[in-house]
Write a protein that holds these residues in place. Sequence first.
Motif, short mmCIF file in Angstrom:
data_model
loop_
_atom_site.label_atom_id
_atom_site.label_comp_id
_atom_site.label_asym_id
_atom_site.label_seq_id
_atom_site.Cartn_x
_atom_site.Cartn_y
_atom_site.Cartn_z
N LEU A 133 0.83 -1.21 0.00
CA LEU A 133 0.00 0.00 0.00
C LEU A 133 0.87 1.26 0.00
CD1 LEU A 133 -3.05 0.42 -0.05
CD2 LEU A 133 -3.03 0.49 2.44
N ALA A 134 1.93 1.27 0.79
CA ALA A 134 2.81 2.44 0.87
C ALA A 134 3.50 2.72 -0.46
CB ALA A 134 3.85 2.25 1.97
N GLY A 135 3.65 1.70 -1.30
CA GLY A 135 4.31 1.89 -2.58
C GLY A 135 3.43 2.50 -3.66
N LEU A 136 2.15 2.66 -3.37
CA LEU A 136 1.23 3.23 -4.36
C LEU A 136 1.29 4.75 -4.43
CD1 LEU A 136 -1.95 1.03 -3.70
CD2 LEU A 136 -0.12 0.69 -5.41
N ILE A 137 1.96 5.38 -3.46
CA ILE A 137 2.03 6.84 -3.41
C ILE A 137 3.44 7.25 -3.03
CG2 ILE A 137 1.29 7.00 -1.00
CD1 ILE A 137 -0.45 9.43 -1.88
N ASP A 138 3.91 8.38 -3.58
CA ASP A 138 5.26 8.84 -3.32
C ASP A 138 5.25 10.12 -2.50
OD1 ASP A 138 6.53 6.83 -4.86
OD2 ASP A 138 6.07 7.95 -6.69
N VAL A 189 -0.83 4.64 9.95
CA VAL A 189 0.45 5.09 9.41
C VAL A 189 1.15 3.95 8.70
CG1 VAL A 189 2.69 6.10 10.00
CG2 VAL A 189 0.64 6.85 11.21
N LEU A 190 1.53 4.20 7.45
CA LEU A 190 2.19 3.20 6.62
C LEU A 190 3.71 3.31 6.67
CD1 LEU A 190 -0.12 3.64 3.52
CD2 LEU A 190 -0.21 1.78 5.19
N GLU A 191 4.20 4.54 6.84
CA GLU A 191 5.64 4.79 6.78
C GLU A 191 5.94 6.07 7.54
OE1 GLU A 191 8.12 6.19 3.02
OE2 GLU A 191 7.45 4.11 2.81
N LYS A 211 3.70 8.52 5.37
CA LYS A 211 2.59 8.08 4.53
C LYS A 211 1.52 7.48 5.42
CE LYS A 211 5.54 6.80 0.62
NZ LYS A 211 5.90 5.68 -0.29
N LEU A 212 0.25 7.69 5.05
CA LEU A 212 -0.83 7.14 5.85
C LEU A 212 -2.03 6.78 5.01
CD1 LEU A 212 -3.48 9.20 6.70
CD2 LEU A 212 -1.54 10.55 7.38
N LEU A 213 -2.85 5.92 5.58
CA LEU A 213 -4.15 5.59 5.02
C LEU A 213 -5.19 6.23 5.93
CD1 LEU A 213 -6.12 4.01 3.15
CD2 LEU A 213 -5.88 2.09 4.75
#
Length: 109
Positions: free
Chosen positions: A15-20, A63-65, A102-104
């Motif tokens: 999921l974290a790799g879908l957004i920069d 939180v993803l990262e 990064k977060l969802l």
Amino acid sequence: MEFLRNLPTDDPAALAGLIDIRPARVVSMALTRSEHCQMTLLAFGDGESVSEERYFGDTLYYVLEGSMPLRMESGERTLTAGQCLAVPAGVSHAVGGGGSFKLLQITLQ
């Protein structure tokens, strides 16, 4: 798909790799098309934030990262990768202002 978008359908992906993360920006990507459930990926550059707001629905932050500062009426919290916190509908809060992360975000109405 009727409700989900911008998600992998053929091969699994992080999921974290879908957004920069982009310097000096807040980047967002909507993952749903529904008025009752809004799922959004967000990437915050260093020091970037979203000003204080209130949502009509309950909101979950996952939180993803990185580390995410979250300021609420009850005080400030810092969430790290893998942690989540729910903010009830109508509670004033602000996100960000620290390092990049990064977060969802999921808001249910």
